[in-house]
Design an enzyme around this catalytic site. Structure first.
Site, mmCIF file in Angstrom:
data_model
loop_
_atom_site.group_PDB
_atom_site.id
_atom_site.type_symbol
_atom_site.label_atom_id
_atom_site.label_comp_id
_atom_site.label_asym_id
_atom_site.label_seq_id
_atom_site.Cartn_x
_atom_site.Cartn_y
_atom_site.Cartn_z
ATOM 1 N N CYS A 180 0.052 -9.409 3.173
ATOM 2 C CA CYS A 180 0.935 -8.504 4.764
ATOM 3 C C CYS A 180 1.561 -9.319 5.262
ATOM 4 O O CYS A 180 1.345 -10.476 5.736
ATOM 5 C CB CYS A 180 1.142 -7.252 4.963
ATOM 6 S SG CYS A 180 2.121 -6.166 5.565
ATOM 7 N N HIS A 306 -0.380 -4.896 -0.308
ATOM 8 C CA HIS A 306 -1.770 -4.365 -0.007
ATOM 9 C C HIS A 306 -2.411 -4.155 -1.347
ATOM 10 O O HIS A 306 -2.392 -3.115 -2.007
ATOM 11 C CB HIS A 306 -1.371 -3.023 1.388
ATOM 12 C CG HIS A 306 -0.959 -3.838 2.584
ATOM 13 N ND1 HIS A 306 -2.217 -3.703 3.268
ATOM 14 C CD2 HIS A 306 0.076 -3.078 2.435
ATOM 15 C CE1 HIS A 306 -1.542 -3.896 4.083
ATOM 16 N NE2 HIS A 306 -0.400 -3.649 4.150
ATOM 17 N N GLU A 308 -5.685 -4.531 -2.127
ATOM 18 C CA GLU A 308 -7.107 -4.003 -1.621
ATOM 19 C C GLU A 308 -6.820 -2.259 -1.804
ATOM 20 O O GLU A 308 -7.895 -1.943 -2.730
ATOM 21 C CB GLU A 308 -7.509 -4.213 -0.698
ATOM 22 C CG GLU A 308 -6.777 -3.514 0.798
ATOM 23 C CD GLU A 308 -5.124 -4.557 1.229
ATOM 24 O OE1 GLU A 308 -4.900 -4.059 2.219
ATOM 25 O OE2 GLU A 308 -4.565 -5.293 0.506
#
Length: 332
Positions: A180, A306, A308
């Site tokens: 990001c 993102h 993750e």
């Protein structure tokens, strides 16, 4: 007498409920003890199943994948002994919220997921971006790490430290993953130090900057309430063939989760590409740059989303898997 009977009945009912809860707890404890007893006596083996068909990663096509890794990976031996990682990887996580580790918990867990499937124990070195504003201090802090992650965030504080970290990773072939704002900082750093645009910056930090390589896209408005300008949720992304992104995913079409406000400024696309920055992921309409990377580098990827958030213990995210794999190969 009536009041006494009501009070007695109420106490009896509460006592009965408490006894039921205790019995349930005892049964649960008994079952847990049985499971651990099986492991201690070698009568059970715990597996992680990677056969989830909803996960789009084509694992067989990932070149970073450890050879021999099966779709069922043992966590325990037949005797119940825990399988230990053979190697360690020291990864710097560079952010401005590092005093509160939980701020980056999703990233840490995603790294651990990838580490397990690479038979590697991940050691996190927490580095405050404000400590890296001094370039000499930055180099000293990074000298003993094998890879760098620059996560997301908001605001100008610590940005110059992030830019120093990213430059060090780029110039020293240190595997780098920008998430990001980390991706946006990678674009700013590249514009400043490769293209020579010394005042390259983001409109987030000052709307009066002249060379805003990161900015609001046409159609967004700073007059709208802040929450209304965020790009939130899952969005599709088309991957450029032959890139590191394709090697990680084994696919040319992906979907990832977003939470950001500013975008890559398309006015700088051509000159950045001419100087070697690869725009490896784009929105289907080609208006939004989703990922950037560098070809002549062990692993250098910045993503606007993102990843993750989609990593799981039994399904490490392909970007984190590839990042850890490349970092191990660079270390070796």
């Amino acid at each position: 007498n009536a009041q006494f009977r009501r009070t007695t009945k109420s106490v009896f009912n509460r006592t009965q409920d408490a006894v039921k809860i205790m019995l349930v707890a005892l049964k649960l404890q008994h079952r847990i003890n049985n499971v651990f007893q099986h492991f201690r006596t070698g009568n059970a083996t715990l597996f992680v199943d990677m056969s989830d068909k909803d996960f789009s990663t084509n694992w067989e096509s990932i070149p970073f994948q450890t050879k021999g890794l099966s779709r069922k990976t043992e966590l325990f031996t037949e005797k119940g002994e825990e399988v230990r990682s053979k190697t360690e990887l020291n990864i710097a996580l560079v952010g401005k919220y590092v005093k509160l580790f939980d701020a980056y918990i999703s990233i840490v867990e995603a790294l651990k997921h990838a580490g397990f499937y690479n038979n590697t124990e991940i050691e996190i070195k927490w580095i405050n971006t404000e400590d890296c504003v001094d370039n000499n201090v930055c180099k000293d802090l990074l000298k003993d790490v094998q890879a760098v992650v620059v996560p997301g965030g908001f605001g100008v504080r610590g940005i110059e430290g992030k830019l120093n970290v990213i430059r060090y990773a780029r110039e020293n072939n240190l595997p780098f993953l920008g998430l990001c704002l980390g991706m946006q900082c990678a674009v700013i750093e590249y514009a400043r130090n490769v293209l020579g645009i010394k005042d390259a910056n983001s409109g987030e930090f000052d709307e009066l900057f002249y060379n805003k390589v990161i900015d609001f896209m046409p159609g967004q408005s700073d007059e709208v309430d802040k929450g209304g300008t965020l790009r939130l949720g899952a969005y599709p992304c088309n991957i450029v063939p032959g890139t590191t992104m394709e090697k990680c995913y084994g696919s040319l079409t992906i979907s990832e989760r977003h939470r950001h406000r500013y975008e890559f400024n398309n006015d700088y696309r051509t000159i950045l590409q001419e100087k070697g920055l690869i725009l490896s992921g784009m929105s289907p309409d080609k208006r939004l740059v989703e990922t950037v990377e560098i070809a002549e580098h062990p692993f250098y990827i910045g993503v606007q989303f993102h990843p993750e958030f989609k990593s799981r213990p039994n399904r490490p995210h392909p970007i984190f898997f590839g990042f850890v794999r490349a970092s191990l190969e660079k270390k070796e």
